[in-house]
Write a protein that holds these residues in place. Structure first.
Motif, PDB file in Angstrom:
ATOM      1  N   LEU A 260      41.376  53.716  64.256  1.00  0.00           N
ATOM      2  CA  LEU A 260      40.054  54.132  63.775  1.00  0.00           C
ATOM      3  C   LEU A 260      40.366  55.680  63.654  1.00  0.00           C
ATOM      4  O   LEU A 260      40.306  55.962  65.183  1.00  0.00           O
ATOM      5  CB  LEU A 260      39.594  53.324  64.004  1.00  0.00           C
ATOM      6  CG  LEU A 260      37.547  53.781  64.633  1.00  0.00           C
ATOM      7  CD1 LEU A 260      37.481  53.464  62.743  1.00  0.00           C
ATOM      8  CD2 LEU A 260      36.998  52.216  65.235  1.00  0.00           C
TER       9      LEU A 260
ATOM     10  N   GLN B 101      37.903  59.134  62.375  1.00  0.00           N
ATOM     11  CA  GLN B 101      36.477  59.271  61.811  1.00  0.00           C
ATOM     12  C   GLN B 101      36.647  60.269  60.223  1.00  0.00           C
ATOM     13  O   GLN B 101      37.579  60.681  60.255  1.00  0.00           O
ATOM     14  CB  GLN B 101      35.117  60.299  62.631  1.00  0.00           C
ATOM     15  CG  GLN B 101      34.699  59.420  63.701  1.00  0.00           C
ATOM     16  CD  GLN B 101      33.754  59.848  64.127  1.00  0.00           C
ATOM     17  OE1 GLN B 101      34.072  61.792  64.097  1.00  0.00           O
ATOM     18  NE2 GLN B 101      32.379  59.548  64.365  1.00  0.00           N
ATOM     19  N   ALA B 102      35.850  59.838  59.302  1.00  0.00           N
ATOM     20  CA  ALA B 102      35.747  60.882  58.213  1.00  0.00           C
ATOM     21  C   ALA B 102      36.293  61.636  57.976  1.00  0.00           C
ATOM     22  O   ALA B 102      35.548  62.918  59.449  1.00  0.00           O
ATOM     23  CB  ALA B 102      35.082  60.344  57.164  1.00  0.00           C
TER      24      ALA B 102
ATOM     25  N   LYS C  85      39.123  59.657  54.308  1.00  0.00           N
ATOM     26  CA  LYS C  85      38.271  59.441  54.028  1.00  0.00           C
ATOM     27  C   LYS C  85      38.007  58.514  54.228  1.00  0.00           C
ATOM     28  O   LYS C  85      39.115  57.532  54.431  1.00  0.00           O
ATOM     29  CB  LYS C  85      37.781  60.562  52.302  1.00  0.00           C
ATOM     30  CG  LYS C  85      38.149  61.276  52.050  1.00  0.00           C
ATOM     31  CD  LYS C  85      38.503  61.207  50.420  1.00  0.00           C
ATOM     32  CE  LYS C  85      39.215  62.638  49.961  1.00  0.00           C
ATOM     33  NZ  LYS C  85      39.098  62.784  48.131  1.00  0.00           N
ATOM     34  N   PRO C  86      37.071  57.181  53.944  1.00  0.00           N
ATOM     35  CA  PRO C  86      36.778  55.930  54.170  1.00  0.00           C
ATOM     36  C   PRO C  86      37.743  55.355  53.279  1.00  0.00           C
ATOM     37  O   PRO C  86      38.060  54.212  53.413  1.00  0.00           O
ATOM     38  CB  PRO C  86      35.329  55.802  53.536  1.00  0.00           C
ATOM     39  CG  PRO C  86      34.615  56.829  54.317  1.00  0.00           C
ATOM     40  CD  PRO C  86      36.068  57.934  54.173  1.00  0.00           C
ATOM     41  N   GLU C  87      37.261  56.102  52.304  1.00  0.00           N
ATOM     42  CA  GLU C  87      38.628  54.732  50.838  1.00  0.00           C
ATOM     43  C   GLU C  87      40.383  55.171  51.151  1.00  0.00           C
ATOM     44  O   GLU C  87      41.356  54.294  50.370  1.00  0.00           O
ATOM     45  CB  GLU C  87      38.636  55.151  48.602  1.00  0.00           C
ATOM     46  CG  GLU C  87      38.539  56.537  49.506  1.00  0.00           C
ATOM     47  CD  GLU C  87      37.189  58.128  49.421  1.00  0.00           C
ATOM     48  OE1 GLU C  87      36.134  57.170  50.642  1.00  0.00           O
ATOM     49  OE2 GLU C  87      36.840  58.782  48.477  1.00  0.00           O
TER      50      GLU C  87
ATOM     51  N   THR D 130      40.908  53.726  54.196  1.00  0.00           N
ATOM     52  CA  THR D 130      41.153  52.488  54.529  1.00  0.00           C
ATOM     53  C   THR D 130      41.642  51.738  54.223  1.00  0.00           C
ATOM     54  O   THR D 130      41.663  51.011  52.729  1.00  0.00           O
ATOM     55  CB  THR D 130      40.010  51.304  55.130  1.00  0.00           C
ATOM     56  OG1 THR D 130      39.076  52.847  55.764  1.00  0.00           O
ATOM     57  CG2 THR D 130      39.674  50.224  55.819  1.00  0.00           C
TER      58      THR D 130
ATOM     59  N   GLN E 257      47.861  49.112  60.045  1.00  0.00           N
ATOM     60  CA  GLN E 257      46.193  49.564  60.255  1.00  0.00           C
ATOM     61  C   GLN E 257      45.724  50.327  59.798  1.00  0.00           C
ATOM     62  O   GLN E 257      45.985  51.324  60.923  1.00  0.00           O
ATOM     63  CB  GLN E 257      45.232  48.461  60.375  1.00  0.00           C
ATOM     64  CG  GLN E 257      44.596  48.647  59.946  1.00  0.00           C
ATOM     65  CD  GLN E 257      43.491  48.193  58.826  1.00  0.00           C
ATOM     66  OE1 GLN E 257      43.923  47.384  58.485  1.00  0.00           O
ATOM     67  NE2 GLN E 257      42.690  48.860  57.537  1.00  0.00           N
TER      68      GLN E 257
ATOM     69  N   THR F 254      41.536  52.821  59.748  1.00  0.00           N
ATOM     70  CA  THR F 254      40.334  52.105  59.598  1.00  0.00           C
ATOM     71  C   THR F 254      40.117  53.495  59.750  1.00  0.00           C
ATOM     72  O   THR F 254      39.915  54.538  60.788  1.00  0.00           O
ATOM     73  CB  THR F 254      39.998  50.903  60.216  1.00  0.00           C
ATOM     74  OG1 THR F 254      41.026  49.608  59.869  1.00  0.00           O
ATOM     75  CG2 THR F 254      38.542  50.876  59.690  1.00  0.00           C
ATOM     76  N   VAL F 255      39.266  53.800  58.221  1.00  0.00           N
ATOM     77  CA  VAL F 255      38.404  55.128  58.492  1.00  0.00           C
ATOM     78  C   VAL F 255      36.517  54.784  58.444  1.00  0.00           C
ATOM     79  O   VAL F 255      36.129  54.074  57.619  1.00  0.00           O
ATOM     80  CB  VAL F 255      38.628  56.194  57.633  1.00  0.00           C
ATOM     81  CG1 VAL F 255      37.963  57.538  56.943  1.00  0.00           C
ATOM     82  CG2 VAL F 255      40.075  56.365  57.497  1.00  0.00           C
ATOM     83  N   SER F 256      35.878  55.450  59.102  1.00  0.00           N
ATOM     84  CA  SER F 256      34.557  55.225  59.340  1.00  0.00           C
ATOM     85  C   SER F 256      34.106  56.178  58.456  1.00  0.00           C
ATOM     86  O   SER F 256      34.177  57.396  58.979  1.00  0.00           O
ATOM     87  CB  SER F 256      34.549  54.881  60.610  1.00  0.00           C
ATOM     88  OG  SER F 256      34.789  56.527  61.765  1.00  0.00           O
ATOM     89  N   SER F 257      33.077  56.447  58.282  1.00  0.00           N
ATOM     90  CA  SER F 257      31.809  57.305  57.175  1.00  0.00           C
ATOM     91  C   SER F 257      31.219  57.575  58.719  1.00  0.00           C
ATOM     92  O   SER F 257      30.739  57.573  59.410  1.00  0.00           O
ATOM     93  CB  SER F 257      31.712  56.348  56.113  1.00  0.00           C
ATOM     94  OG  SER F 257      30.266  55.357  56.505  1.00  0.00           O
TER      95      SER F 257
END
Length: 125
Positions: free
Chosen positions: A11, A13-14, A87-89, A91, A120, A122-125
């Motif tokens: 995980l 962050q953006a 970027k979140p996209e 993910t 996995q 995962t990029v959080s915004s």
């Protein structure tokens, strides 16, 4: 036979960065072109990046070009992708794949003979 194991997902962050690695078993790893693909929930698996068996040529999808860098270390039987400005996209589950032998990297998943289990990201915004 080649076995592939991905690592490095997580995980972030953006705007952050991650490095994914793919460890390969098998004495013929050096003759295989390698690629990264990803699959987001509800979407088809898509090409991310690829590197030729020699490591000289690389290719990227338009969505990651300039942000991701693929490389390989034949001495360590590993292949990596450094992902910057995430970027979140971005993910998705990321998969490494191997294509033998003595080929260039390909953006077509049907060209690959071996696949890892995925990791996995995962990029959080």
């Amino acid at each position: 036979q080649v076995q592939l194991v991905e690592s490095g997902g997580g995980l972030v962050q953006a705007g952050g960065s991650l490095r994914l690695s793919c460890a390969a078993s098998g004495r013929t790893f050096s003759s295989y072109a390698m690629g990264w693909f990803r699959q987001a929930p509800g979407k088809e698996r898509e090409f991310v990046a690829a590197i030729s068996w020699s490591g000289i040529s690389t290719r990227y999808s338009d969505s990651v070009k300039g942000r991701f860098t693929i490389s390989r270390d034949k001495a360590k039987n590993t292949m990596s992708v450094v992902m910057n400005s995430l970027k979140p996209e971005d993910t998705a589950v990321y998969y490494c794949a191997a294509r033998g032998s003595y080929r260039s990297g390909s953006s077509d998943e049907d060209d690959y003979d071996y696949w890892g289990q995925g990791t996995q990201v995962t990029v959080s915004s």
